[in-house]
Motif scaffolding. Structure first.
Motif, PDB file in Angstrom:
ATOM      1  N   HIS A  40       0.729  -1.182  -0.129  1.00  0.00           N
ATOM      2  CA  HIS A  40      -0.025  -0.137   0.066  1.00  0.00           C
ATOM      3  C   HIS A  40       0.932   1.339   0.122  1.00  0.00           C
ATOM      4  CE1 HIS A  40       0.791  -0.951   4.253  1.00  0.00           C
ATOM      5  NE2 HIS A  40       0.885   0.341   4.362  1.00  0.00           N
ATOM      6  N   LEU A  41       2.227   1.217   0.325  1.00  0.00           N
ATOM      7  CA  LEU A  41       3.041   2.288   0.106  1.00  0.00           C
ATOM      8  C   LEU A  41       3.628   2.573  -1.229  1.00  0.00           C
ATOM      9  CD1 LEU A  41       4.807   1.828   3.626  1.00  0.00           C
ATOM     10  CD2 LEU A  41       2.854   3.344   3.239  1.00  0.00           C
ATOM     11  N   TYR A  42       3.375   1.523  -2.113  1.00  0.00           N
ATOM     12  CA  TYR A  42       3.935   1.800  -3.361  1.00  0.00           C
ATOM     13  C   TYR A  42       3.757   3.120  -4.127  1.00  0.00           C
ATOM     14  CZ  TYR A  42       5.587  -3.003  -4.161  1.00  0.00           C
ATOM     15  OH  TYR A  42       6.080  -4.420  -4.083  1.00  0.00           O
ATOM     16  N   GLY A  43       2.819   3.660  -3.988  1.00  0.00           N
ATOM     17  CA  GLY A  43       2.469   5.002  -4.460  1.00  0.00           C
ATOM     18  C   GLY A  43       3.155   5.907  -3.775  1.00  0.00           C
ATOM     19  N   ILE A  44       3.424   6.123  -2.458  1.00  0.00           N
ATOM     20  CA  ILE A  44       4.246   7.101  -1.807  1.00  0.00           C
ATOM     21  C   ILE A  44       5.548   6.855  -2.150  1.00  0.00           C
ATOM     22  CG2 ILE A  44       4.877   7.884   0.394  1.00  0.00           C
ATOM     23  CD1 ILE A  44       2.102   6.900   1.308  1.00  0.00           C
ATOM     24  N   SER A  45       6.344   5.601  -2.143  1.00  0.00           N
ATOM     25  CA  SER A  45       7.540   5.532  -2.777  1.00  0.00           C
ATOM     26  C   SER A  45       7.988   5.914  -3.868  1.00  0.00           C
ATOM     27  CB  SER A  45       8.132   4.124  -2.433  1.00  0.00           C
ATOM     28  OG  SER A  45       7.500   3.210  -3.075  1.00  0.00           O
ATOM     29  N   ILE A  46       7.109   5.844  -4.820  1.00  0.00           N
ATOM     30  CA  ILE A  46       7.290   6.250  -6.266  1.00  0.00           C
ATOM     31  C   ILE A  46       7.150   7.621  -6.419  1.00  0.00           C
ATOM     32  CG2 ILE A  46       6.281   6.154  -8.886  1.00  0.00           C
ATOM     33  CD1 ILE A  46       5.363   3.378  -8.148  1.00  0.00           C
ATOM     34  N   PHE A  47       6.217   8.392  -5.454  1.00  0.00           N
ATOM     35  CA  PHE A  47       6.054   9.718  -5.635  1.00  0.00           C
ATOM     36  C   PHE A  47       7.406  10.217  -4.965  1.00  0.00           C
ATOM     37  CE2 PHE A  47       4.907  13.539  -3.435  1.00  0.00           C
ATOM     38  CZ  PHE A  47       4.559  14.385  -4.215  1.00  0.00           C
ATOM     39  N   LEU A  48       7.819   9.865  -3.838  1.00  0.00           N
ATOM     40  CA  LEU A  48       9.039  10.263  -3.335  1.00  0.00           C
ATOM     41  C   LEU A  48      10.319  10.207  -4.168  1.00  0.00           C
ATOM     42  CD1 LEU A  48       8.636   9.159   0.472  1.00  0.00           C
ATOM     43  CD2 LEU A  48       8.365  11.478  -0.539  1.00  0.00           C
ATOM     44  N   GLY A  49      10.484   9.077  -5.105  1.00  0.00           N
ATOM     45  CA  GLY A  49      11.459   8.698  -5.913  1.00  0.00           C
ATOM     46  C   GLY A  49      11.337   9.915  -7.091  1.00  0.00           C
ATOM     47  N   VAL A  50      10.176  10.132  -7.383  1.00  0.00           N
ATOM     48  CA  VAL A  50      10.032  11.305  -8.561  1.00  0.00           C
ATOM     49  C   VAL A  50      10.512  12.782  -8.005  1.00  0.00           C
ATOM     50  CG1 VAL A  50       8.310  12.772  -9.842  1.00  0.00           C
ATOM     51  CG2 VAL A  50       8.391  10.014  -9.937  1.00  0.00           C
ATOM     52  N   ILE A  51      10.184  12.970  -6.799  1.00  0.00           N
ATOM     53  CA  ILE A  51      10.644  14.251  -6.043  1.00  0.00           C
ATOM     54  C   ILE A  51      12.290  14.312  -6.205  1.00  0.00           C
ATOM     55  CG2 ILE A  51      10.652  15.434  -4.110  1.00  0.00           C
ATOM     56  CD1 ILE A  51       7.947  15.863  -5.467  1.00  0.00           C
ATOM     57  N   VAL A  52      12.950  12.974  -5.659  1.00  0.00           N
ATOM     58  CA  VAL A  52      14.264  12.832  -5.415  1.00  0.00           C
ATOM     59  C   VAL A  52      14.697  13.281  -6.986  1.00  0.00           C
ATOM     60  CG1 VAL A  52      16.230  11.234  -5.107  1.00  0.00           C
ATOM     61  CG2 VAL A  52      14.384  11.762  -3.326  1.00  0.00           C
ATOM     62  N   GLY A  53      14.380  12.532  -7.935  1.00  0.00           N
ATOM     63  CA  GLY A  53      14.662  12.622  -9.344  1.00  0.00           C
ATOM     64  C   GLY A  53      14.567  13.939  -9.879  1.00  0.00           C
ATOM     65  N   LEU A  54      13.527  14.711  -9.504  1.00  0.00           N
ATOM     66  CA  LEU A  54      13.408  16.189 -10.005  1.00  0.00           C
ATOM     67  C   LEU A  54      14.392  17.263  -9.016  1.00  0.00           C
ATOM     68  CD1 LEU A  54       9.466  16.812  -9.908  1.00  0.00           C
ATOM     69  CD2 LEU A  54      11.162  16.844 -11.892  1.00  0.00           C
ATOM     70  N   LEU A  55      14.715  16.991  -7.882  1.00  0.00           N
ATOM     71  CA  LEU A  55      15.766  17.628  -7.135  1.00  0.00           C
ATOM     72  C   LEU A  55      17.275  17.279  -7.645  1.00  0.00           C
ATOM     73  CD1 LEU A  55      14.402  17.204  -3.408  1.00  0.00           C
ATOM     74  CD2 LEU A  55      14.451  19.348  -4.894  1.00  0.00           C
ATOM     75  N   TRP A  56      17.412  16.073  -8.191  1.00  0.00           N
ATOM     76  CA  TRP A  56      18.582  15.581  -8.583  1.00  0.00           C
ATOM     77  C   TRP A  56      18.728  16.505  -9.949  1.00  0.00           C
ATOM     78  CZ3 TRP A  56      21.815  11.328  -7.661  1.00  0.00           C
ATOM     79  CH2 TRP A  56      23.125  10.929  -8.298  1.00  0.00           C
ATOM     80  N   ASP A  57      17.866  16.676 -10.865  1.00  0.00           N
ATOM     81  CA  ASP A  57      17.780  17.238 -12.039  1.00  0.00           C
ATOM     82  C   ASP A  57      18.008  18.844 -11.984  1.00  0.00           C
ATOM     83  OD1 ASP A  57      17.816  17.105 -15.003  1.00  0.00           O
ATOM     84  OD2 ASP A  57      15.946  18.507 -14.649  1.00  0.00           O
ATOM     85  N   ILE A  58      17.553  19.475 -10.851  1.00  0.00           N
ATOM     86  CA  ILE A  58      17.388  20.729 -10.650  1.00  0.00           C
ATOM     87  C   ILE A  58      19.003  21.095 -10.256  1.00  0.00           C
ATOM     88  CG2 ILE A  58      16.557  22.752  -9.108  1.00  0.00           C
ATOM     89  CD1 ILE A  58      13.905  21.188  -9.280  1.00  0.00           C
ATOM     90  N   SER A  59      19.379  20.147  -9.002  1.00  0.00           N
ATOM     91  CA  SER A  59      20.905  20.650  -8.629  1.00  0.00           C
ATOM     92  C   SER A  59      21.630  20.280  -9.654  1.00  0.00           C
ATOM     93  CB  SER A  59      21.156  19.759  -7.517  1.00  0.00           C
ATOM     94  OG  SER A  59      21.128  18.285  -8.120  1.00  0.00           O
ATOM     95  N   ASP A  60      21.630  19.510 -10.601  1.00  0.00           N
ATOM     96  CA  ASP A  60      22.356  19.505 -11.724  1.00  0.00           C
ATOM     97  C   ASP A  60      22.616  20.414 -12.748  1.00  0.00           C
ATOM     98  OD1 ASP A  60      24.450  18.006 -13.155  1.00  0.00           O
ATOM     99  OD2 ASP A  60      22.718  17.669 -14.698  1.00  0.00           O
ATOM    100  N   LYS A  61      21.337  20.985 -12.784  1.00  0.00           N
ATOM    101  CA  LYS A  61      21.206  22.408 -13.650  1.00  0.00           C
ATOM    102  C   LYS A  61      21.688  23.627 -13.115  1.00  0.00           C
ATOM    103  CE  LYS A  61      17.490  20.749 -16.557  1.00  0.00           C
ATOM    104  NZ  LYS A  61      16.032  21.028 -16.768  1.00  0.00           N
ATOM    105  N   LEU A  62      21.625  23.579 -11.787  1.00  0.00           N
ATOM    106  CA  LEU A  62      22.197  24.688 -10.960  1.00  0.00           C
ATOM    107  C   LEU A  62      23.797  24.595 -10.894  1.00  0.00           C
ATOM    108  CD1 LEU A  62      19.947  25.155  -8.066  1.00  0.00           C
ATOM    109  CD2 LEU A  62      19.817  26.544 -10.068  1.00  0.00           C
ATOM    110  N   ASN A  63      24.475  23.542 -10.895  1.00  0.00           N
ATOM    111  CA  ASN A  63      25.839  23.418 -10.981  1.00  0.00           C
ATOM    112  C   ASN A  63      26.368  23.356 -12.072  1.00  0.00           C
ATOM    113  OD1 ASN A  63      26.155  22.686  -7.957  1.00  0.00           O
ATOM    114  ND2 ASN A  63      25.683  20.692  -8.307  1.00  0.00           N
ATOM    115  N   ARG A  64      25.742  23.483 -13.257  1.00  0.00           N
ATOM    116  CA  ARG A  64      26.252  23.549 -14.629  1.00  0.00           C
ATOM    117  C   ARG A  64      26.557  25.149 -15.013  1.00  0.00           C
ATOM    118  NH1 ARG A  64      23.053  19.683 -18.634  1.00  0.00           N
ATOM    119  NH2 ARG A  64      23.688  17.681 -17.510  1.00  0.00           N
ATOM    120  N   GLU A  65      25.721  25.851 -14.359  1.00  0.00           N
ATOM    121  CA  GLU A  65      25.581  27.315 -14.501  1.00  0.00           C
ATOM    122  C   GLU A  65      26.488  28.338 -13.722  1.00  0.00           C
ATOM    123  OE1 GLU A  65      21.496  28.547 -14.365  1.00  0.00           O
ATOM    124  OE2 GLU A  65      21.000  27.332 -16.061  1.00  0.00           O
TER     125      GLU A  65
END
Length: 65
Positions: A40-65
């Protein structure tokens, strides 16, 4: 310049999908290790994984500039 924008968009999509898959794998692994039903926690874990993926992408873009 158009290729660079589409490439950045594709990398964001890859980060989001990868984060969701990683969240699912972590939840699946924990359910096996704990011998309990936490499906029953699959949806929450997938959602948190998506948030971590977005944060990873944002930090990567900020570090490039």
């Amino acid at each position: 310049m158009k290729e660079t924008r589409s490439r950045k968009g594709n990398l964001t999509l890859i980060s989001v999908v990868g984060g969701g898959i990683a969240g699912w794998i972590v939840n699946f692994g924990l359910s096996i290790l704990s011998n309990s039903d936490i499906t029953h926690l699959y949806g929450i874990s997938i959602f948190l994984g998506v948030i971590v993926g977005l944060l990873w992408d944002i930090s990567d873009k900020l570090n490039r500039e």
